[in-house]
Motif scaffolding. Structure first.
Motif, short mmCIF file in Angstrom:
data_model
loop_
_atom_site.label_atom_id
_atom_site.label_comp_id
_atom_site.label_asym_id
_atom_site.label_seq_id
_atom_site.Cartn_x
_atom_site.Cartn_y
_atom_site.Cartn_z
N LYS A 197 0.86 -1.19 0.00
CA LYS A 197 0.00 0.00 0.00
C LYS A 197 0.89 1.23 0.00
CE LYS A 197 -4.37 -1.21 0.24
NZ LYS A 197 -4.02 -2.30 -0.72
N ASN A 198 0.39 2.28 -0.65
CA ASN A 198 1.14 3.54 -0.67
C ASN A 198 0.13 4.67 -0.55
OD1 ASN A 198 2.90 5.71 -1.24
ND2 ASN A 198 4.20 4.34 -2.46
N LEU A 199 0.18 5.40 0.54
CA LEU A 199 -0.81 6.45 0.82
C LEU A 199 -0.13 7.81 0.80
CD1 LEU A 199 -2.59 4.65 3.81
CD2 LEU A 199 -3.40 4.83 1.43
N TYR A 200 -0.81 8.80 0.18
CA TYR A 200 -0.19 10.14 0.16
C TYR A 200 -1.21 11.21 0.51
CZ TYR A 200 -2.21 11.71 -4.36
OH TYR A 200 -3.04 12.12 -5.37
N GLN A 201 -0.68 12.35 0.89
CA GLN A 201 -1.51 13.53 1.11
C GLN A 201 -0.73 14.77 0.69
OE1 GLN A 201 -2.26 14.51 5.23
NE2 GLN A 201 -0.10 14.35 5.80
N ILE A 202 -1.45 15.86 0.50
CA ILE A 202 -0.82 17.16 0.29
C ILE A 202 -1.37 18.04 1.41
CG2 ILE A 202 -0.54 19.11 -1.28
CD1 ILE A 202 -0.94 17.13 -3.61
N GLN A 203 -0.54 18.33 2.38
CA GLN A 203 -1.04 18.93 3.62
C GLN A 203 -0.03 19.91 4.21
OE1 GLN A 203 -3.29 20.07 5.41
NE2 GLN A 203 -4.22 18.39 6.53
N TRP A 204 -0.54 20.89 4.92
CA TRP A 204 0.32 21.87 5.59
C TRP A 204 1.02 21.25 6.78
CZ3 TRP A 204 1.30 26.30 3.13
CH2 TRP A 204 0.45 26.62 2.07
N LYS A 205 2.27 21.62 6.94
CA LYS A 205 3.08 21.18 8.08
C LYS A 205 3.51 22.42 8.84
CE LYS A 205 3.65 17.08 6.09
NZ LYS A 205 2.42 16.31 6.06
N PHE A 206 3.85 22.22 10.09
CA PHE A 206 4.46 23.31 10.84
C PHE A 206 5.75 22.83 11.48
CE2 PHE A 206 5.42 26.37 14.05
CZ PHE A 206 5.00 27.57 13.51
N ARG A 207 6.83 23.55 11.22
CA ARG A 207 8.09 23.29 11.91
C ARG A 207 8.62 24.64 12.37
NH1 ARG A 207 11.01 18.89 7.82
NH2 ARG A 207 9.27 17.43 7.86
N ASP A 208 8.86 24.74 13.66
CA ASP A 208 9.28 26.02 14.21
C ASP A 208 10.78 26.19 13.95
OD1 ASP A 208 9.07 28.43 15.42
OD2 ASP A 208 8.29 27.67 17.32
N GLU A 209 11.12 26.42 12.67
CA GLU A 209 12.52 26.50 12.24
C GLU A 209 13.25 27.61 13.02
OE1 GLU A 209 13.91 24.62 9.85
OE2 GLU A 209 12.22 23.77 8.73
N VAL A 210 14.52 27.34 13.37
CA VAL A 210 15.31 28.36 14.06
C VAL A 210 15.41 29.63 13.22
CG1 VAL A 210 17.45 28.76 15.33
CG2 VAL A 210 16.89 26.46 14.55
N ARG A 211 15.70 29.41 11.92
CA ARG A 211 15.89 30.57 11.06
C ARG A 211 15.01 30.47 9.82
NH1 ARG A 211 20.87 33.18 8.87
NH2 ARG A 211 21.79 31.13 8.51
N PRO A 212 13.73 30.83 9.96
CA PRO A 212 12.90 30.86 8.76
C PRO A 212 13.46 31.96 7.86
CG PRO A 212 11.69 31.75 10.65
CD PRO A 212 13.01 31.30 11.16
N ARG A 213 13.61 31.68 6.56
CA ARG A 213 14.17 32.72 5.69
C ARG A 213 13.90 32.39 4.23
NH1 ARG A 213 20.60 32.02 5.23
NH2 ARG A 213 20.65 29.77 4.91
N PHE A 214 14.28 33.34 3.38
CA PHE A 214 14.12 33.16 1.94
C PHE A 214 12.65 32.94 1.57
CE2 PHE A 214 18.66 31.19 1.74
CZ PHE A 214 19.22 32.44 1.99
N GLY A 215 11.76 33.57 2.28
CA GLY A 215 10.34 33.46 1.93
C GLY A 215 9.83 32.05 2.12
N VAL A 216 9.16 31.52 1.09
CA VAL A 216 8.54 30.19 1.23
C VAL A 216 9.56 29.05 1.15
CG1 VAL A 216 6.36 31.02 0.29
CG2 VAL A 216 8.06 29.98 -1.25
N MET A 217 10.81 29.39 0.88
CA MET A 217 11.83 28.34 0.78
C MET A 217 12.05 27.65 2.12
SD MET A 217 13.48 28.06 -2.12
CE MET A 217 14.43 28.98 -3.29
N GLY B 53 10.02 28.07 5.28
CA GLY B 53 8.95 28.65 6.07
C GLY B 53 8.82 27.91 7.39
N ARG B 54 7.93 28.37 8.21
CA ARG B 54 7.57 27.58 9.40
C ARG B 54 6.32 26.76 9.06
NH1 ARG B 54 7.56 30.72 14.82
NH2 ARG B 54 6.31 32.27 13.69
N GLU B 55 5.35 27.41 8.42
CA GLU B 55 4.20 26.67 7.89
C GLU B 55 4.47 26.46 6.40
OE1 GLU B 55 -0.38 27.18 8.87
OE2 GLU B 55 0.26 28.60 7.35
N PHE B 56 4.40 25.23 5.92
CA PHE B 56 4.67 24.99 4.50
C PHE B 56 3.86 23.79 4.01
CE2 PHE B 56 7.50 21.31 5.03
CZ PHE B 56 7.92 21.45 6.35
N LEU B 57 3.66 23.76 2.70
CA LEU B 57 2.85 22.69 2.11
C LEU B 57 3.75 21.57 1.61
CD1 LEU B 57 -0.09 21.92 1.46
CD2 LEU B 57 0.20 23.00 -0.79
#
Ligand code: ATP
Ligand code: MG
Length: 441
Positions: free
Chosen positions: A130-150, A152-156
């Motif tokens: 079986k192989n299951l997938y999703q396209i979903q928002w994640k949150f990682r509280d990155e130390v240094r969010p930068r470069f815009g969406v490259m 991010g803390r919230e990203f798809l």
């Protein structure tokens, strides 16, 4: 879409906070708006690109036999206590108590949730793989969010998870995703180099990151010069060949043991747009994801996980395709295919011709934005180059006197005058798939 009605807040000035081209251009093209550090609203133009990338990713996942589901963004901490990761994950995890004092978290990834779903229903070896997938928002509280969406803390993210009966099956699932990733990135006009990555505690060589080469990339990658001329579009038989070539991320590269002679070794910066990973029974064992085998024995399933940075790709594609004037979208992800420019709104001939072109493009299912504003030609040209649609159709009083409009290809800068008749003759007959070509050759 009429530009006069469209929510497209383009900026003339370069925003001071943006350090790299893609971040600057996404802000200037009115694609995103920062809400807080590393957290963005996607404005209409940006969202169109994000959706196009999602669509390509989804089509390739479906074609590879994966099945889409959607798991929650908010997860219970107890699942992560089962896998043993709750305490290890550290400060990147956003932890949230609910009103009953239960520990919840905003998912940085979904191995635990998917393993819980799987173990609840799949009980027999006959139901594998079986192989299951999703396209979903994640949150990682990155130390240094930068470069815009490259970064991010919230990203798809597109994330998928394979479940197999044995290691040979897991390897097949892995290679299937390896080829699928190459095809996916190629459809976006990208050359993604699969480099060996750190496989973690499992060891072995079933961990690859996919990198787009760009000076602004955050990772150092090392690879055999043979990659430079190769077809990276994921033909089924190229997997073995590509996997046999040396390419490694910096945490895996050791100059002392590198098999490639120095003159054939390339060192470059890369943007990681995908990561595929086999991790055996790391989650299935502690969480009890097992099936009954042919002889009635219990078999703990072999798992892998596979991620694509969907929102990061928007930035990565711009890093690969821009010039001083703005973005140059590959047709497959472009927010619109055509920008129609009325050089003299209010002039009866220009208005009429534009209305006819606009209606005809829509009839042929060609996504078009029509700049019907009364601004100067200079403003409109600059705006249209900035947002980077593959084609521009420019209508002005001078051309119309001799019965022509001008077509410009954004990427090459090629221009040509043509009659409406020849323009319309170039439109797709059926529902307009990307691949529109308004100029010959
Ligand atoms: P990185 O080394 O860049 O932090 P990662 O190893 O943490 O990436 P994975 O956990 O493998 O990334 O996630 C899968 C994909 O999600 C990555 O290949 C990347 O494209 C994307 N991704 C990861 N972190 C971010 C982020 N903070 N912002 C945007 N995209 C991200
Ligand atoms: Mg990370």
């Amino acid at each position: 879409m009429r530009r006069s009605l469209y929510f497209l807040p383009t900026l003339k000035e370069t925003p001071a906070e943006a350090q790299i081209a893609s971040h600057r251009l996404m802000l200037r093209a009115g694609m995103i708006r920062q809400s807080s550090a590393g957290i963005y609203s996607w404005l209409p133009l940006g969202l169109r690109v994000l959706r196009n990338i999602e669509r390509i990713v989804r089509e390739e996942q479906d074609a590879a036999g994966c099945q889409e589901l959607l798991m929650p963004t908010i997860q219970p901490a107890d699942l992560w206590r089962e896998s043993g990761r709750y305490d290890d994950y550290g400060k990147e995890m956003l932890r949230i108590p609910d009103r009953h004092g239960r520990d919840m978290l905003y998912g940085p990834t979904h191995e635990e949730v998917v393993t819980e779903v799987f173990r609840s229903y799949v009980k027999s070896y006959r139901d594998l793989p079986k192989n299951l997938y999703q396209i979903q928002w994640k949150f990682r509280d990155e130390v240094r969010p930068r470069f815009g969406v490259m970064r991010g803390r919230e990203f798809l993210m597109k994330d998928n998870y394979s479940f197999d009966l044995d290691i040979a099956g897991a390897k097949r699932s892995y290679d299937n995703m390896y080829a699928t990733y190459l095809r996916t990135f190629a459809r976006m006009g990208l050359r993604a180099i699969p480099v060996k990555a750190d496989p973690g505690a499992i060891g072995g060589d079933m961990s690859h990151e996919f990198h787009i080469l760009a000076e602004t990339g955050e990772s150092a990658v090392y690879y055999d010069a043979a990659f430079d001329g190769m077809d990276l579009s994921g033909g089924a038989d190229s997997v073995a060949r590509l996997q046999s070539l040396y390419a490694a991320a910096d945490d895996k590269h050791d100059p002392k043991s590198c098999p490639v002679p120095p003159e054939r070794l390339r060192a470059a910066r890369g943007i990681e747009v995908g990561h595929i990973f086999y991790f055996g029974t790391k989650y299935s064992a502690p969480m009890g994801a097992a099936v009954t085998g042919p002889n009635g024995e219990s078999i703990t399933v072999e798992m892998g996980s596979y991620g694509i940075g969907v929102s990061r790709l928007v930035g990565a594609i711009i890093e690969a395709y821009h010039d001083d004037a703005g973005i140059m979208w590959p047709a497959s992800v472009a927010p619109f295919q055509v920008g129609l420019i009325n050089l003299k709104a209010g002039d009866a001939a220009c208005d009429e011709t534009c209305a006819e072109i606009y209606a005809t493009l829509l009839e042929h299912s060609v996504d078009v934005i029509y700049d019907d504003r009364s601004d100067s030609p200079g403003v409109k040209f600059a705006d249209m180059d900035l947002i980077g649609l593959p084609w521009q159709v420019i209508v002005g009083p001078r051309g119309l006197k001799s019965g022509t409009v001008e077509i410009k290809e954004r990427r090459s800068g090629r221009r040509q005058e043509m009659s409406l008749e020849s323009l319309f003759a170039r439109l797709p007959g059926e529902a307009g798939k990307p691949g529109l070509a308004l100029l010959p050759g």
